[in-house]
Scaffold this motif. Sequence first.
Motif, mmCIF file in Angstrom:
data_model
loop_
_atom_site.group_PDB
_atom_site.id
_atom_site.type_symbol
_atom_site.label_atom_id
_atom_site.label_comp_id
_atom_site.label_asym_id
_atom_site.label_seq_id
_atom_site.Cartn_x
_atom_site.Cartn_y
_atom_site.Cartn_z
ATOM 1 N N PRO A 270 2.558 2.492 14.152
ATOM 2 C CA PRO A 270 2.658 1.027 14.053
ATOM 3 C C PRO A 270 2.127 0.529 12.721
ATOM 4 O O PRO A 270 1.190 1.088 12.151
ATOM 5 N N VAL A 271 2.754 -0.506 12.206
ATOM 6 C CA VAL A 271 2.320 -1.098 10.949
ATOM 7 C C VAL A 271 1.025 -1.870 11.180
ATOM 8 O O VAL A 271 0.968 -2.754 12.042
ATOM 9 N N ASP A 272 -0.007 -1.503 10.429
ATOM 10 C CA ASP A 272 -1.302 -2.169 10.606
ATOM 11 C C ASP A 272 -1.938 -2.334 9.235
ATOM 12 O O ASP A 272 -2.742 -1.509 8.805
ATOM 13 N N ASN A 273 -1.548 -3.331 8.533
ATOM 14 C CA ASN A 273 -2.073 -3.563 7.184
ATOM 15 C C ASN A 273 -3.394 -4.319 7.249
ATOM 16 O O ASN A 273 -3.516 -5.307 7.983
ATOM 17 N N SER A 274 -4.364 -3.833 6.479
ATOM 18 C CA SER A 274 -5.655 -4.514 6.364
ATOM 19 C C SER A 274 -5.978 -4.639 4.880
ATOM 20 O O SER A 274 -6.462 -3.690 4.248
ATOM 21 N N VAL A 275 -5.653 -5.800 4.319
ATOM 22 C CA VAL A 275 -5.859 -6.007 2.878
ATOM 23 C C VAL A 275 -7.333 -5.875 2.508
ATOM 24 O O VAL A 275 -7.693 -5.274 1.491
ATOM 25 N N GLY A 276 -8.209 -6.407 3.350
ATOM 26 C CA GLY A 276 -9.642 -6.338 3.056
ATOM 27 C C GLY A 276 -10.148 -4.915 2.995
ATOM 28 O O GLY A 276 -10.912 -4.544 2.095
ATOM 29 N N LEU A 277 -9.713 -4.082 3.977
ATOM 30 C CA LEU A 277 -10.140 -2.682 3.996
ATOM 31 C C LEU A 277 -9.607 -1.924 2.787
ATOM 32 O O LEU A 277 -10.338 -1.172 2.129
ATOM 33 N N GLU A 278 -8.337 -2.113 2.479
ATOM 34 C CA GLU A 278 -7.738 -1.392 1.354
ATOM 35 C C GLU A 278 -8.356 -1.827 0.025
ATOM 36 O O GLU A 278 -8.583 -0.996 -0.873
ATOM 37 N N THR A 279 -8.633 -3.119 -0.098
ATOM 38 C CA THR A 279 -9.234 -3.605 -1.342
ATOM 39 C C THR A 279 -10.657 -3.088 -1.509
ATOM 40 O O THR A 279 -11.047 -2.622 -2.586
ATOM 41 N N ALA B 51 -10.982 0.546 -2.570
ATOM 42 C CA ALA B 51 -10.737 0.794 -3.997
ATOM 43 C C ALA B 51 -11.809 0.162 -4.871
ATOM 44 O O ALA B 51 -12.239 0.759 -5.874
ATOM 45 N N LEU B 52 -12.257 -1.035 -4.511
ATOM 46 C CA LEU B 52 -13.156 -1.791 -5.388
ATOM 47 C C LEU B 52 -14.600 -1.285 -5.332
ATOM 48 O O LEU B 52 -15.240 -1.139 -6.378
ATOM 49 N N ILE B 53 -15.095 -0.999 -4.145
ATOM 50 C CA ILE B 53 -16.496 -0.572 -4.019
ATOM 51 C C ILE B 53 -16.746 0.752 -4.744
ATOM 52 O O ILE B 53 -17.704 0.872 -5.523
ATOM 53 N N PRO B 54 -15.932 1.799 -4.551
ATOM 54 C CA PRO B 54 -16.153 3.028 -5.326
ATOM 55 C C PRO B 54 -16.050 2.800 -6.830
ATOM 56 O O PRO B 54 -16.808 3.402 -7.605
ATOM 57 N N PHE B 55 -15.115 1.935 -7.243
ATOM 58 C CA PHE B 55 -14.978 1.657 -8.675
ATOM 59 C C PHE B 55 -16.261 1.044 -9.239
ATOM 60 O O PHE B 55 -16.744 1.458 -10.309
ATOM 61 N N ILE B 56 -16.837 0.077 -8.540
ATOM 62 C CA ILE B 56 -18.068 -0.563 -9.013
ATOM 63 C C ILE B 56 -19.222 0.436 -9.036
ATOM 64 O O ILE B 56 -20.016 0.481 -9.986
ATOM 65 N N LEU B 57 -19.313 1.269 -7.987
ATOM 66 C CA LEU B 57 -20.389 2.265 -7.938
ATOM 67 C C LEU B 57 -20.254 3.284 -9.070
ATOM 68 O O LEU B 57 -21.231 3.628 -9.741
#
Length: 313
Positions: free
Chosen positions: A56-65, A68-74
């Motif tokens: 089933p399609v289950d998109n979570s923009v917050g989770l995907e963002t 990607a963003l938290i590891p990049f900042i760390l």
Amino acid sequence: MSWLWPVDASAYADHVDLLLGGFTVLIVALSAPVFILMAVFAVKYRRGRVADRRHPVDNSVGLETSWALIPFILLLGFYVWATWLFVDLHRTPADALEIDVVAKQWMWKFQHPGGQREINTLHVPVGTPVTLRMASQDVIHSLFIPALRIKQDVVPGRYTTLSFTADRPGTWHLACAEFCGVDHSVMGGSFVTMTPDDYAAWLRTADTDATLAEAGAALFRSHGCSGCHGPSATVHAPPLEGLYGRPVPLEGGEVVTADAQYIRDSILLPRSQIAAGYPPIMPTFANQLGEEDVLRLVAYIQSLADARPEDRP
């Protein structure tokens, strides 16, 4: 627990260990979920097992963002941290104890300012900033002191420096970390850190005929340098008193600083940087002086940094 974690002899080593440990934790934290979920899914959805295999399609923009963003900042934070450590390592303290190092196949030769000389053993005081001015007699070497977590290549034809402050007395290992020939593996020695009183006592007992600057002064006279650069010389040559550390205009309009590298090149490669207003008559001493002799001459000229032409005997 030296069997689990290498011993350290400086605050800088502690910072490096903390950086390495923190980065390891970060990488494990980022990669562990991937491998754990791989194992879970391999068991849950293995062939023959009853499972819901719909997608089933289950998109979570917050989770995907955030993934990607938290590891990049760390990771960016660790980049800034590592850069700060790199800059701190290559910052030379103004009041550092300068020790000259000559690397050659296959040994390390150390020269202290007072003229004390060592082979494959380096004595330094704890709590005192130390700067190693290093040159190679033949090929590329690399001085590695694991207890300090520092390493610096030693390159033929130019000087490299390495600064540190040891904070724990002891005897540690030093090695060459750059393959330099058939006996590279035995090019090592001892790094001995001592209390200031013990270091002063060691200096008094070490054999020496003259300080590094005095030995350089003797070379300066024996090779006829005073005939051109002395106060009574008739040849139009640059005065050496007050030269070290000062700006020098060159023939092509460029201005360089009269540091150790400039003085070395002026001795061995005199045509590479000709001082403005002076004829290019300086002969090369490349076939007459080794790196140790050049370092002594550099020490002598450095000792004239605050002198005036009329002060020299």
